[in-house]
Design a protein around this motif. Structure first.
Motif, PDB file in Angstrom:
ATOM      1  N   LYS A  69       0.843  -1.192   0.000  1.00  0.00           N
ATOM      2  CA  LYS A  69       0.000   0.000   0.000  1.00  0.00           C
ATOM      3  C   LYS A  69       0.882   1.247   0.000  1.00  0.00           C
ATOM      4  O   LYS A  69       1.786   1.392   0.820  1.00  0.00           O
ATOM      5  CB  LYS A  69      -0.914  -0.002   1.226  1.00  0.00           C
ATOM      6  N   LEU A  70       0.607   2.138  -0.930  1.00  0.00           N
ATOM      7  CA  LEU A  70       1.389   3.370  -1.065  1.00  0.00           C
ATOM      8  C   LEU A  70       0.613   4.556  -0.481  1.00  0.00           C
ATOM      9  O   LEU A  70      -0.606   4.527  -0.422  1.00  0.00           O
ATOM     10  CB  LEU A  70       1.696   3.628  -2.540  1.00  0.00           C
ATOM     11  N   PRO A  71       1.326   5.605  -0.046  1.00  0.00           N
ATOM     12  CA  PRO A  71       2.776   5.766  -0.065  1.00  0.00           C
ATOM     13  C   PRO A  71       3.445   5.069   1.118  1.00  0.00           C
ATOM     14  O   PRO A  71       2.838   4.912   2.174  1.00  0.00           O
ATOM     15  CB  PRO A  71       2.960   7.281   0.035  1.00  0.00           C
ATOM     16  N   VAL A  72       4.699   4.669   0.911  1.00  0.00           N
ATOM     17  CA  VAL A  72       5.480   4.075   1.985  1.00  0.00           C
ATOM     18  C   VAL A  72       6.430   5.135   2.542  1.00  0.00           C
ATOM     19  O   VAL A  72       6.616   6.207   1.946  1.00  0.00           O
ATOM     20  CB  VAL A  72       6.288   2.858   1.500  1.00  0.00           C
ATOM     21  N   ARG A  73       7.007   4.819   3.670  1.00  0.00           N
ATOM     22  CA  ARG A  73       8.030   5.671   4.264  1.00  0.00           C
ATOM     23  C   ARG A  73       9.389   5.011   4.034  1.00  0.00           C
ATOM     24  O   ARG A  73       9.481   3.782   4.023  1.00  0.00           O
ATOM     25  CB  ARG A  73       7.769   5.872   5.757  1.00  0.00           C
ATOM     26  N   VAL A  74      10.410   5.809   3.837  1.00  0.00           N
ATOM     27  CA  VAL A  74      11.746   5.291   3.556  1.00  0.00           C
ATOM     28  C   VAL A  74      12.653   5.559   4.755  1.00  0.00           C
ATOM     29  O   VAL A  74      12.555   6.612   5.396  1.00  0.00           O
ATOM     30  CB  VAL A  74      12.340   5.948   2.297  1.00  0.00           C
ATOM     31  N   VAL A  75      13.502   4.606   5.051  1.00  0.00           N
ATOM     32  CA  VAL A  75      14.496   4.795   6.111  1.00  0.00           C
ATOM     33  C   VAL A  75      15.771   4.104   5.673  1.00  0.00           C
ATOM     34  O   VAL A  75      15.731   3.104   4.957  1.00  0.00           O
ATOM     35  CB  VAL A  75      13.988   4.232   7.460  1.00  0.00           C
TER      36      VAL A  75
ATOM     37  N   LEU B 257      19.976   9.503  -2.928  1.00  0.00           N
ATOM     38  CA  LEU B 257      19.100  10.656  -2.711  1.00  0.00           C
ATOM     39  C   LEU B 257      18.394  11.059  -4.002  1.00  0.00           C
ATOM     40  O   LEU B 257      17.179  11.287  -4.010  1.00  0.00           O
ATOM     41  CB  LEU B 257      19.915  11.838  -2.176  1.00  0.00           C
ATOM     42  N   PHE B 258      19.143  11.130  -5.087  1.00  0.00           N
ATOM     43  CA  PHE B 258      18.540  11.520  -6.360  1.00  0.00           C
ATOM     44  C   PHE B 258      17.527  10.474  -6.822  1.00  0.00           C
ATOM     45  O   PHE B 258      16.479  10.813  -7.373  1.00  0.00           O
ATOM     46  CB  PHE B 258      19.613  11.741  -7.426  1.00  0.00           C
ATOM     47  N   ARG B 259      17.818   9.201  -6.571  1.00  0.00           N
ATOM     48  CA  ARG B 259      16.848   8.177  -6.974  1.00  0.00           C
ATOM     49  C   ARG B 259      15.563   8.318  -6.166  1.00  0.00           C
ATOM     50  O   ARG B 259      14.459   8.168  -6.702  1.00  0.00           O
ATOM     51  CB  ARG B 259      17.433   6.778  -6.788  1.00  0.00           C
ATOM     52  N   LEU B 260      15.675   8.582  -4.898  1.00  0.00           N
ATOM     53  CA  LEU B 260      14.480   8.775  -4.074  1.00  0.00           C
ATOM     54  C   LEU B 260      13.664   9.965  -4.586  1.00  0.00           C
ATOM     55  O   LEU B 260      12.433   9.889  -4.693  1.00  0.00           O
ATOM     56  CB  LEU B 260      14.879   8.991  -2.617  1.00  0.00           C
ATOM     57  N   LEU B 261      14.344  11.048  -4.894  1.00  0.00           N
ATOM     58  CA  LEU B 261      13.651  12.236  -5.400  1.00  0.00           C
ATOM     59  C   LEU B 261      12.929  11.942  -6.707  1.00  0.00           C
ATOM     60  O   LEU B 261      11.783  12.365  -6.913  1.00  0.00           O
ATOM     61  CB  LEU B 261      14.645  13.381  -5.601  1.00  0.00           C
TER      62      LEU B 261
ATOM     63  N   GLN C 230       7.428  10.364  -6.693  1.00  0.00           N
ATOM     64  CA  GLN C 230       6.146  10.744  -7.307  1.00  0.00           C
ATOM     65  C   GLN C 230       5.420  11.789  -6.452  1.00  0.00           C
ATOM     66  O   GLN C 230       4.223  11.702  -6.197  1.00  0.00           O
ATOM     67  CB  GLN C 230       5.261   9.518  -7.529  1.00  0.00           C
ATOM     68  N   HIS C 231       6.212  12.787  -6.017  1.00  0.00           N
ATOM     69  CA  HIS C 231       5.665  13.930  -5.279  1.00  0.00           C
ATOM     70  C   HIS C 231       4.882  13.495  -4.051  1.00  0.00           C
ATOM     71  O   HIS C 231       3.866  14.078  -3.693  1.00  0.00           O
ATOM     72  CB  HIS C 231       4.794  14.803  -6.188  1.00  0.00           C
ATOM     73  N   GLY C 232       5.385  12.447  -3.393  1.00  0.00           N
ATOM     74  CA  GLY C 232       4.750  11.970  -2.175  1.00  0.00           C
ATOM     75  C   GLY C 232       3.731  10.873  -2.378  1.00  0.00           C
ATOM     76  O   GLY C 232       3.209  10.327  -1.406  1.00  0.00           O
ATOM     77  N   GLN C 233       3.444  10.517  -3.619  1.00  0.00           N
ATOM     78  CA  GLN C 233       2.454   9.469  -3.875  1.00  0.00           C
ATOM     79  C   GLN C 233       3.042   8.072  -3.699  1.00  0.00           C
ATOM     80  O   GLN C 233       2.341   7.138  -3.331  1.00  0.00           O
ATOM     81  CB  GLN C 233       1.889   9.629  -5.288  1.00  0.00           C
ATOM     82  N   ARG C 234       4.348   7.913  -3.974  1.00  0.00           N
ATOM     83  CA  ARG C 234       4.994   6.613  -3.754  1.00  0.00           C
ATOM     84  C   ARG C 234       5.727   6.601  -2.411  1.00  0.00           C
ATOM     85  O   ARG C 234       5.598   5.667  -1.635  1.00  0.00           O
ATOM     86  CB  ARG C 234       5.966   6.292  -4.882  1.00  0.00           C
ATOM     87  N   PHE C 235       6.527   7.660  -2.153  1.00  0.00           N
ATOM     88  CA  PHE C 235       7.231   7.783  -0.875  1.00  0.00           C
ATOM     89  C   PHE C 235       6.672   8.989  -0.131  1.00  0.00           C
ATOM     90  O   PHE C 235       6.677  10.099  -0.656  1.00  0.00           O
ATOM     91  CB  PHE C 235       8.730   7.985  -1.084  1.00  0.00           C
ATOM     92  N   ARG C 236       6.227   8.759   1.098  1.00  0.00           N
ATOM     93  CA  ARG C 236       5.714   9.873   1.900  1.00  0.00           C
ATOM     94  C   ARG C 236       6.855  10.719   2.446  1.00  0.00           C
ATOM     95  O   ARG C 236       6.834  11.938   2.376  1.00  0.00           O
ATOM     96  CB  ARG C 236       4.873   9.330   3.056  1.00  0.00           C
TER      97      ARG C 236
END
Length: 291
Positions: A123-129, A141-145, A149-155
């Motif tokens: 379930k998206l968005p997920v949090r990254v750590v 960092l650039f890959r995460l950015l 998807q503007h917060g839709q994939r990664f919160r």
């Protein structure tokens, strides 16, 4: 019954348990590998990090480089699930037997892993750590950015970095360290510094101080047109950061058949300023004028 097995590389013998598997000792854990830039977080700092992250029972995390699983094990009881991507084969093989069922371990290089496939049933968005290896922190960092998807994939993303990199992330126009990394991050995320970690927070201890930052992904701060071209323009300007904007922009404008002075005027900027003084919205105006 104990048998011996001869290694191919050295010809020496080593003890192995029946069936060919080595008998593990209580402290028999995979060692940190220098080529992966591994530094494992000490238990006392794991709790501080978990507190700084802040979790809820319905959170799902994508963990970059779980290592021996110290943070994974601390987070797992507090959240819905964790997808942990680990590049080290030994660590990835050892981790599944130590974690609860809500943790899925994926063997792979985070920079090359198909994240869409990895998160297909999540379930998206997920949090990254993640505790990012210093030698590949910027590419990650650039890959995460680029994939948030503007917060839709990664919160959001809570990341341990070399303090120097964290300083660059948090820098604003006119400050030392302000450059392409700060501009790209500020364009797509809000950044907060959460913790500073001394070398002793890790084993083996690195030679530098580390920091924890949180990126909260959102819609772009300004419209830049073509994101890839914007990134290329910013990189070109900061290769000549001490020059005036007019001189720094000239090679970029020339390559696109434009006149630098006219582009700067169209963007409403002063040609005598230096690239390192431009804010993200000003960079965006310049990009729209020249690209």
């Amino acid at each position: 019954m104990k048998t011996t097995k001869t290694t191919r590389k050295t010809g020496r013998t080593r003890g192995v348990a029946s069936g060919g598997r080595r008998r593990a000792k209580p402290d028999d854990r995979p060692r940190a590998r220098k080529r992966f830039g591994q530094h494992f977080l000490e238990p006392a700092w794991v709790e501080k990090l978990v507190a700084a992250i802040g979790t809820s029972a319905d959170d799902t995390f994508l963990e970059v480089g779980p290592g021996r699983g110290a943070l994974t094990l601390a987070l797992a009881p507090r959240v819905a699930g964790i997808v942990a991507v680990e590049i080290d084969r030994d660590l990835a093989a050892a981790l599944p037997s130590r974690v609860p069922p809500n943790v899925r371990v994926v063997l792979g290089d985070f920079l090359r892993t198909d994240l869409e496939d990895v998160l297909r049933d999540t379930k998206l968005p997920v949090r990254v750590v993640g505790n990012l290896p210093y030698n590949v922190a910027s590419p990650i960092l650039f890959r995460l950015l680029h994939t948030a998807q503007h917060g839709q994939r990664f919160r959001d993303a809570t990341l341990m970095l070399q303090k120097e990199v964290a300083d660059r992330l948090c820098a604003v126009a006119g400050q030392d360290g302000y450059g392409g990394l700060a501009i790209q991050v500020t364009l797509l995320a809000d950044v907060d510094r959460l913790l500073t970690l001394p070398p002793g927070a890790f084993r083996p201890s690195p030679k530098v101080t580390s920091a924890v930052v949180r990126l909260r992904f959102r819609e772009p701060l300004a419209e830049v047109g073509d994101p890839a071209a914007f990134e290329q323009m910013v990189r070109g300007l900061f290769l000549q950061r001490r020059k005036t904007l007019l001189n720094a922009l000239r090679p970029i404008a020339d390559s696109r058949g434009r006149v630098a002075a006219q582009v700067i005027e169209l963007a409403g900027l002063n040609p005598s300023r230096r690239p390192e003084t431009l804010t993200v919205p000003e960079m965006a105006r310049l990009a729209r004028a020249v690209l």
